[in-house]
Design a protein around this motif. Structure first.
Motif, PDB file in Angstrom:
ATOM      1  N   PHE A  40      60.978  15.982   9.898  1.00  0.00           N
ATOM      2  CA  PHE A  40      62.263  16.357  10.485  1.00  0.00           C
ATOM      3  C   PHE A  40      63.143  17.116   9.490  1.00  0.00           C
ATOM      4  N   VAL A  41      63.322  16.556   8.294  1.00  0.00           N
ATOM      5  CA  VAL A  41      64.208  17.179   7.311  1.00  0.00           C
ATOM      6  C   VAL A  41      63.656  18.537   6.882  1.00  0.00           C
ATOM      7  N   GLN A  42      62.352  18.624   6.690  1.00  0.00           N
ATOM      8  CA  GLN A  42      61.756  19.887   6.272  1.00  0.00           C
ATOM      9  C   GLN A  42      61.952  20.971   7.340  1.00  0.00           C
ATOM     10  N   ARG A  43      61.724  20.616   8.617  1.00  0.00           N
ATOM     11  CA  ARG A  43      61.897  21.601   9.701  1.00  0.00           C
ATOM     12  C   ARG A  43      63.342  22.036   9.820  1.00  0.00           C
ATOM     13  N   GLN A  44      64.248  21.082   9.752  1.00  0.00           N
ATOM     14  CA  GLN A  44      65.660  21.405   9.880  1.00  0.00           C
ATOM     15  C   GLN A  44      66.156  22.235   8.696  1.00  0.00           C
ATOM     16  N   THR A  45      65.685  21.912   7.507  1.00  0.00           N
ATOM     17  CA  THR A  45      66.070  22.699   6.328  1.00  0.00           C
ATOM     18  C   THR A  45      65.603  24.137   6.481  1.00  0.00           C
ATOM     19  N   ALA A  46      64.363  24.320   6.919  1.00  0.00           N
ATOM     20  CA  ALA A  46      63.835  25.679   7.111  1.00  0.00           C
ATOM     21  C   ALA A  46      64.614  26.431   8.175  1.00  0.00           C
ATOM     22  N   LEU A  47      64.952  25.745   9.260  1.00  0.00           N
ATOM     23  CA  LEU A  47      65.699  26.381  10.349  1.00  0.00           C
ATOM     24  C   LEU A  47      67.056  26.873   9.878  1.00  0.00           C
ATOM     25  N   TRP A  48      67.821  25.984   9.229  1.00  0.00           N
ATOM     26  CA  TRP A  48      69.186  26.349   8.849  1.00  0.00           C
ATOM     27  C   TRP A  48      69.218  27.284   7.647  1.00  0.00           C
ATOM     28  N   THR A  49      68.177  27.234   6.801  1.00  0.00           N
ATOM     29  CA  THR A  49      68.073  28.222   5.728  1.00  0.00           C
ATOM     30  C   THR A  49      67.877  29.614   6.327  1.00  0.00           C
ATOM     31  N   HIS A  51      76.418  28.306  -3.884  1.00  0.00           N
ATOM     32  CA  HIS A  51      76.096  26.901  -3.657  1.00  0.00           C
ATOM     33  C   HIS A  51      75.056  26.750  -2.545  1.00  0.00           C
ATOM     34  N   MET A  52      75.210  27.512  -1.480  1.00  0.00           N
ATOM     35  CA  MET A  52      74.255  27.445  -0.374  1.00  0.00           C
ATOM     36  C   MET A  52      72.889  27.972  -0.802  1.00  0.00           C
ATOM     37  N   ASP A  53      72.881  29.041  -1.584  1.00  0.00           N
ATOM     38  CA  ASP A  53      71.608  29.593  -2.046  1.00  0.00           C
ATOM     39  C   ASP A  53      70.841  28.576  -2.889  1.00  0.00           C
ATOM     40  N   ARG A  54      71.538  27.946  -3.813  1.00  0.00           N
ATOM     41  CA  ARG A  54      70.892  26.968  -4.685  1.00  0.00           C
ATOM     42  C   ARG A  54      70.445  25.742  -3.884  1.00  0.00           C
ATOM     43  N   LEU A  55      71.289  25.338  -2.942  1.00  0.00           N
ATOM     44  CA  LEU A  55      70.988  24.146  -2.152  1.00  0.00           C
ATOM     45  C   LEU A  55      69.791  24.371  -1.229  1.00  0.00           C
ATOM     46  N   ALA A  56      69.722  25.563  -0.624  1.00  0.00           N
ATOM     47  CA  ALA A  56      68.583  25.869   0.250  1.00  0.00           C
ATOM     48  C   ALA A  56      67.275  25.787  -0.534  1.00  0.00           C
ATOM     49  N   ASP A  57      67.251  26.351  -1.738  1.00  0.00           N
ATOM     50  CA  ASP A  57      66.039  26.294  -2.566  1.00  0.00           C
ATOM     51  C   ASP A  57      65.715  24.864  -2.980  1.00  0.00           C
ATOM     52  N   TRP A  58      66.745  24.123  -3.387  1.00  0.00           N
ATOM     53  CA  TRP A  58      66.536  22.749  -3.860  1.00  0.00           C
ATOM     54  C   TRP A  58      66.024  21.847  -2.747  1.00  0.00           C
ATOM     55  N   LEU A  59      66.651  21.932  -1.547  1.00  0.00           N
ATOM     56  CA  LEU A  59      66.213  21.103  -0.427  1.00  0.00           C
ATOM     57  C   LEU A  59      64.796  21.469   0.002  1.00  0.00           C
ATOM     58  N   GLY A  60      64.476  22.759  -0.063  1.00  0.00           N
ATOM     59  CA  GLY A  60      63.148  23.193   0.342  1.00  0.00           C
ATOM     60  C   GLY A  60      62.042  22.635  -0.531  1.00  0.00           C
ATOM     61  N   GLU A  61      62.389  22.203  -1.743  1.00  0.00           N
ATOM     62  CA  GLU A  61      61.394  21.651  -2.672  1.00  0.00           C
ATOM     63  C   GLU A  61      61.303  20.131  -2.621  1.00  0.00           C
ATOM     64  N   ARG A  62      62.196  19.481  -1.859  1.00  0.00           N
ATOM     65  CA  ARG A  62      62.204  18.026  -1.845  1.00  0.00           C
ATOM     66  C   ARG A  62      61.057  17.477  -1.007  1.00  0.00           C
ATOM     67  N   ASP A  63      60.431  16.453  -1.510  1.00  0.00           N
ATOM     68  CA  ASP A  63      59.348  15.763  -0.807  1.00  0.00           C
ATOM     69  C   ASP A  63      59.804  14.331  -0.558  1.00  0.00           C
ATOM     70  N   LEU A  64      60.323  14.084   0.648  1.00  0.00           N
ATOM     71  CA  LEU A  64      60.918  12.794   0.965  1.00  0.00           C
ATOM     72  C   LEU A  64      59.934  11.908   1.717  1.00  0.00           C
ATOM     73  N   PRO A  65      59.978  10.596   1.462  1.00  0.00           N
ATOM     74  CA  PRO A  65      59.176   9.678   2.282  1.00  0.00           C
ATOM     75  C   PRO A  65      59.562   9.851   3.751  1.00  0.00           C
ATOM     76  N   ASP A  66      58.575   9.904   4.624  1.00  0.00           N
ATOM     77  CA  ASP A  66      58.836  10.240   6.023  1.00  0.00           C
ATOM     78  C   ASP A  66      58.793   9.002   6.908  1.00  0.00           C
ATOM     79  N   GLU A  67      59.613   8.993   7.920  1.00  0.00           N
ATOM     80  CA  GLU A  67      59.576   7.994   8.978  1.00  0.00           C
ATOM     81  C   GLU A  67      60.286   8.574  10.187  1.00  0.00           C
ATOM     82  N   THR A  68      60.087   7.946  11.342  1.00  0.00           N
ATOM     83  CA  THR A  68      60.603   8.504  12.582  1.00  0.00           C
ATOM     84  C   THR A  68      61.195   7.414  13.450  1.00  0.00           C
ATOM     85  N   SER A  69      62.349   7.710  14.029  1.00  0.00           N
ATOM     86  CA  SER A  69      62.966   6.840  15.023  1.00  0.00           C
ATOM     87  C   SER A  69      63.715   7.717  16.019  1.00  0.00           C
TER      88      SER A  69
END
Length: 347
Positions: A164-173, A187-205
């Motif tokens: 979810f986070v990866q798809r949403q990050t790509a969409l809004w970037t 700030h947005m440029d740096r944040l878009a790159d930083w979020l795009g590199e994050r590997d978060l534990p996944d779960e769904t609800s």
């Protein structure tokens, strides 16, 4: 929300057609049918309907051409129906009409829930003890939503599982970078790159997508959640992303509608750390180690939405004073978003 005396121009309903549909499908009591429209910021027009002493609420798609998939009121009705069957506090769905020929668009009818809408807990709730209990009720309600079993609800196909986070990050970037009229922000440029590199534990609800105090109906006389409303942005997603969106209230300054800088102890509002700990305990977590990343993600998404409004203002097709005010807030929101990433270790 408040209920207007009538219906605004362009949003009228065919009362006769609606009453005939209700009599055929819902067996409502006989009597004169009256319609009024609720004011408020929701994108799907909402009406109060009374007939034979029965009080209902009707929610429909807006009239006119719409983007594909937007304003899907039938989706709202589906998730509320499933949650209501599970005992979660939502308005009871009474009737769903997919036929746009009846009143011009698809719509659904739900029970009217008596209660209070709170916009600013610091001013709209008088007693500190009641504020504390209200925040605890909000926390418990969101934790309960995130603990429900998707398959048992019959919502296994309500969205995509995982990522979810990866798809949403790509969409809004993409949305941010493609709107060249609105300009770029470091700030947005740096944040878009930083979020795009994050590997978060996944779960769904099941997630609400816009869980705020003004999207709750509170019990008329007690600090309890009578119903959660406005499910337009609900889907299957990461529960911590949903909780972090809700938690943004603690990180936003008062002039942006948040609690930062206010005397929370005097107001009776729990400190952020205590609020997070309560949610963690209710959802069976020992800690929320990536919470600042999820907050940064939500602020990035929010800033990207405002960036889009800024672009429309610059192009001249969003000229309302509210849109212009929002557009002016973009640089501050971008900075606040990056500050959340710094808290999570970004450099």
């Amino acid at each position: 929300m408040s209920e207007d005396a009538g219906v605004r121009a362009g949003f009228e309903l065919d009362a006769g057609a609606l009453e005939a549909w209700m009599q055929a499908r819902m067996k409502v009591p006989p009597g004169p049918l009256t319609i009024s429209q609720f004011s408020g910021g929701q994108s799907n027009p909402t009406y109060g309907v009374t007939v034979g002493g029965l009080s209902l609420v009707l929610r429909r798609k807006p009239p006119g051409p719409l983007l594909k998939g937007a304003h899907d009121v039938l989706r709202e009705a589906r998730v509320m129906g499933a949650l209501g069957e599970a005992g979660f506090p939502v308005p009871r769905i009474l009737g769903v009409c997919e036929d746009p020929e009846v009143i011009g668009t698809a719509f659904y009818l739900m029970a009217h829930v008596e209660g209070r809408i709170v916009w600013d807990p610091a001013t709209d709730i008088a007693d500190p003890g009641e504020r504390a209990a209200t925040f605890d009720a909000m926390n418990a309600t969101l934790a309960r939503l995130h603990s429900l079993d998707i398959d048992a609800l019959g919502l296994s196909d309500y969205g995509r599982r995982g990522g979810f986070v990866q798809r949403q990050t790509a969409l809004w970037t993409r949305q941010y970078r493609e709107d060249v009229d609105a300009g770029r922000d470091q700030h947005m440029d740096r944040l878009a790159d930083w979020l795009g590199e994050r590997d978060l534990p996944d779960e769904t609800s099941v997630i609400h997508g816009d869980f705020r105090i003004d999207n709750l109906i509170l019990h008329p006389g007690r600090p309890e959640v009578a119903a959660v409303i406005d499910w337009e942005l609900s889907t299957l997603g990461h529960p911590l992303a949903d909780f972090a969106y809700h938690l943004m209230m603690y990180r936003m300054p008062a002039h942006l509608g948040g609690l930062a800088g206010r005397d929370l102890q005097a107001l009776g509002i729990p400190a952020e750390a205590d609020y997070v700990a309560a949610y963690a305990e209710r959802t069976g977590r020992s800690a929320l180690p990536d919470l600042d990343v999820f907050v940064a993600f939500n602020m990035f998404r929010f800033a990207a939405i405002i960036h889009g409004i800024r672009g429309r203002v610059i192009r001249g097709n969003a000229v309302s004073p509210k849109a212009r005010k929002r557009a002016d807030e973009f640089p501050e929101l971008a900075r606040l978003a990056w500050e959340q990433a710094v808290k999570a270790g970004a450099r």
